[in-house]
Design a protein around this motif. Structure first.
Motif, PDB file in Angstrom:
ATOM      1  N   ILE A 178      93.930  77.752-157.973  1.00 31.20           N
ATOM      2  CA  ILE A 178      93.606  78.441-159.222  1.00 31.20           C
ATOM      3  C   ILE A 178      94.817  79.233-159.712  1.00 31.20           C
ATOM      4  O   ILE A 178      95.421  79.991-158.963  1.00 31.20           O
ATOM      5  CB  ILE A 178      92.407  79.387-159.026  1.00 31.20           C
ATOM      6  N   GLN A 179      95.148  79.041-160.973  1.00 29.94           N
ATOM      7  CA  GLN A 179      96.208  79.824-161.602  1.00 29.94           C
ATOM      8  C   GLN A 179      95.579  81.070-162.230  1.00 29.94           C
ATOM      9  O   GLN A 179      94.835  80.986-163.200  1.00 29.94           O
ATOM     10  CB  GLN A 179      96.911  78.985-162.685  1.00 29.94           C
ATOM     11  N   MET A 222      91.305  89.585-164.989  1.00 34.04           N
ATOM     12  CA  MET A 222      89.864  89.379-165.176  1.00 34.04           C
ATOM     13  C   MET A 222      89.342  88.154-164.414  1.00 34.04           C
ATOM     14  O   MET A 222      88.272  87.639-164.719  1.00 34.04           O
ATOM     15  CB  MET A 222      89.555  89.238-166.672  1.00 34.04           C
ATOM     16  N   ASP A 223      90.076  87.710-163.421  1.00 31.00           N
ATOM     17  CA  ASP A 223      89.624  86.593-162.585  1.00 31.00           C
ATOM     18  C   ASP A 223      88.786  87.155-161.444  1.00 31.00           C
ATOM     19  O   ASP A 223      89.262  87.964-160.644  1.00 31.00           O
ATOM     20  CB  ASP A 223      90.822  85.820-162.041  1.00 31.00           C
ATOM     21  N   ALA A 224      87.545  86.709-161.379  1.00 31.60           N
ATOM     22  CA  ALA A 224      86.583  87.348-160.473  1.00 31.60           C
ATOM     23  C   ALA A 224      85.988  86.391-159.456  1.00 31.60           C
ATOM     24  O   ALA A 224      86.040  85.162-159.622  1.00 31.60           O
ATOM     25  CB  ALA A 224      85.458  87.990-161.290  1.00 31.60           C
ATOM     26  N   TRP A 225      85.424  86.987-158.429  1.00 31.89           N
ATOM     27  CA  TRP A 225      84.738  86.241-157.373  1.00 31.89           C
ATOM     28  C   TRP A 225      83.507  87.042-156.955  1.00 31.89           C
ATOM     29  O   TRP A 225      83.561  88.263-156.865  1.00 31.89           O
ATOM     30  CB  TRP A 225      85.656  86.063-156.162  1.00 31.89           C
ATOM     31  N   ILE A 226      82.404  86.332-156.704  1.00 23.73           N
ATOM     32  CA  ILE A 226      81.159  86.971-156.272  1.00 23.73           C
ATOM     33  C   ILE A 226      80.921  86.659-154.794  1.00 23.73           C
ATOM     34  O   ILE A 226      80.997  85.510-154.375  1.00 23.73           O
ATOM     35  CB  ILE A 226      79.941  86.469-157.081  1.00 23.73           C
ATOM     36  N   LEU A 227      80.613  87.690-154.024  1.00 19.64           N
ATOM     37  CA  LEU A 227      80.249  87.515-152.621  1.00 19.64           C
ATOM     38  C   LEU A 227      78.918  88.209-152.351  1.00 19.64           C
ATOM     39  O   LEU A 227      78.726  89.368-152.734  1.00 19.64           O
ATOM     40  CB  LEU A 227      81.312  88.111-151.697  1.00 19.64           C
ATOM     41  N   ASP A 228      78.004  87.506-151.716  1.00 18.64           N
ATOM     42  CA  ASP A 228      76.778  88.121-151.221  1.00 18.64           C
ATOM     43  C   ASP A 228      77.141  89.044-150.052  1.00 18.64           C
ATOM     44  O   ASP A 228      78.258  89.003-149.533  1.00 18.64           O
ATOM     45  CB  ASP A 228      75.812  87.013-150.777  1.00 18.64           C
ATOM     46  N   ARG A 265      95.379  87.744-153.379  1.00 14.79           N
ATOM     47  CA  ARG A 265      95.777  86.833-154.448  1.00 14.79           C
ATOM     48  C   ARG A 265      95.595  87.448-155.829  1.00 14.79           C
ATOM     49  O   ARG A 265      96.163  86.965-156.807  1.00 14.79           O
ATOM     50  CB  ARG A 265      94.977  85.530-154.365  1.00 14.79           C
ATOM     51  N   GLY A 266      94.763  88.475-155.921  1.00 12.09           N
ATOM     52  CA  GLY A 266      94.576  89.154-157.195  1.00 12.09           C
ATOM     53  C   GLY A 266      93.216  88.989-157.826  1.00 12.09           C
ATOM     54  O   GLY A 266      92.983  89.472-158.944  1.00 12.09           O
ATOM     55  N   PHE A 267      92.281  88.335-157.130  1.00  8.97           N
ATOM     56  CA  PHE A 267      90.923  88.216-157.660  1.00  8.97           C
ATOM     57  C   PHE A 267      90.213  89.570-157.579  1.00  8.97           C
ATOM     58  O   PHE A 267      90.427  90.352-156.659  1.00  8.97           O
ATOM     59  CB  PHE A 267      90.108  87.192-156.852  1.00  8.97           C
TER      60      PHE A 267
END
Length: 261
Positions: free
Chosen positions: A101-102, A108-114, A166-168
């Motif tokens: 992923i670039q 504003m690049d996001a990731w969701i974790l339970d 990575r910056g997420f």
């Protein structure tokens, strides 16, 4: 002089006898057949494997408890190393995807974790509950949570830190009650190395009584309205991954112990 020689000969003879005896014992142990499982045990093992695969594929739903005949299969799966190997493999593929992923410069690049059985583990609790064969008791489970002793899933902690580096922007989304479990959940996560996330989101009063799919969909929609792009969504329940705004890719972690709709 002769007496010393006789003593030495006796010692050698004794050691030779002991070596021969030990050799016989080792040979007899090697030749002994392994204890065979009964036909019923073999059938239960096969059923347990089939049931676990069906559950992970979301083909058995909804369900309230694990069938008792699956207990020994799940005990072996959760405690003998295969569960950890499965987690590691999923995380390996998440990291491959994430590495491609670039990221944008807008942050504003996001990731969701339970949280439960994703970031931190309740396996110790469920071990005492026969890995889900016993009915769920919310009061006892809350008492377990309040101890703040849930250990990290090491593979997911590695994922968390790698994504963060990575910056997420990482959002931890859980169905735990905000009013009563916010402080202990934050403490538990921090002590297990989950530090530096964008936001920990627990169930607020306005979402009380809603199913997990509806609740988590609404939260993800809010995150996207803020301008975030959800690149990935990781959870141990299908309800973590279903519904609206689920992310560009979803990743299901293994959990055959319970089902949340």
């Amino acid at each position: 002089m002769m007496s010393k020689i006789r003593i030495l000969q006796a010692i050698v003879a004794g050691l030779t006898y002991l070596l021969a005896l030990l050799t016989k014992v080792v040979v007899s142990q090697k030749g002994r057949p392994h204890q065979q499982k009964s036909a019923e045990e073999e059938e239960n093992e096969r059923f347990g494997l089939s049931w676990r695969v069906a559950v992970e594929a979301n083909n058995v739903c909804p369900w309230r408890t694990v069938p008792p005949r699956c207990y020994h299969h799940l005990q072996n799966y959760m405690c003998a190393g295969q569960y950890e190997r499965d987690l590691n493999l999923v995380v390996e593929h998440i990291l491959i995807y994430a590495s491609q992923i670039q990221l944008s410069s807008d942050g504003m690049d996001a990731w969701i974790l339970d949280v439960d059985d994703t970031c931190i583990s309740n396996v110790s609790y469920y071990k005492a509950k026969r890995f889900g064969c016993e009915p769920f008791d919310s009061t006892i489970f809350k008492a377990w949570i309040m101890k703040g002793m849930c250990p990290a899933n090491p593979a997911v902690r590695l994922l968390f830190n790698t994504l963060k580096e990575r910056g997420f922007k990482l959002f931890l989304l859980t169905g735990r009650d905000q009013a009563t479990l916010s402080a202990i959940t934050t403490h538990n996560l921090h002590t297990q190395g989950f530090v530096g996330y964008q936001r920990l989101i627990l169930r607020s009063p306005e979402y009380k009584g809603q199913g997990a799919v509806k609740y988590k969909s609404a939260i993800r929609k809010e995150i996207e309205r803020e301008g975030y792009r959800i690149w990935g969504n990781v959870g141990d329940q299908w309800s973590d991954l279903q519904g609206e705004c689920s992310g560009k890719r979803t990743f299901k972690l293994p959990n055959p112990m319970y089902f949340i709709s």
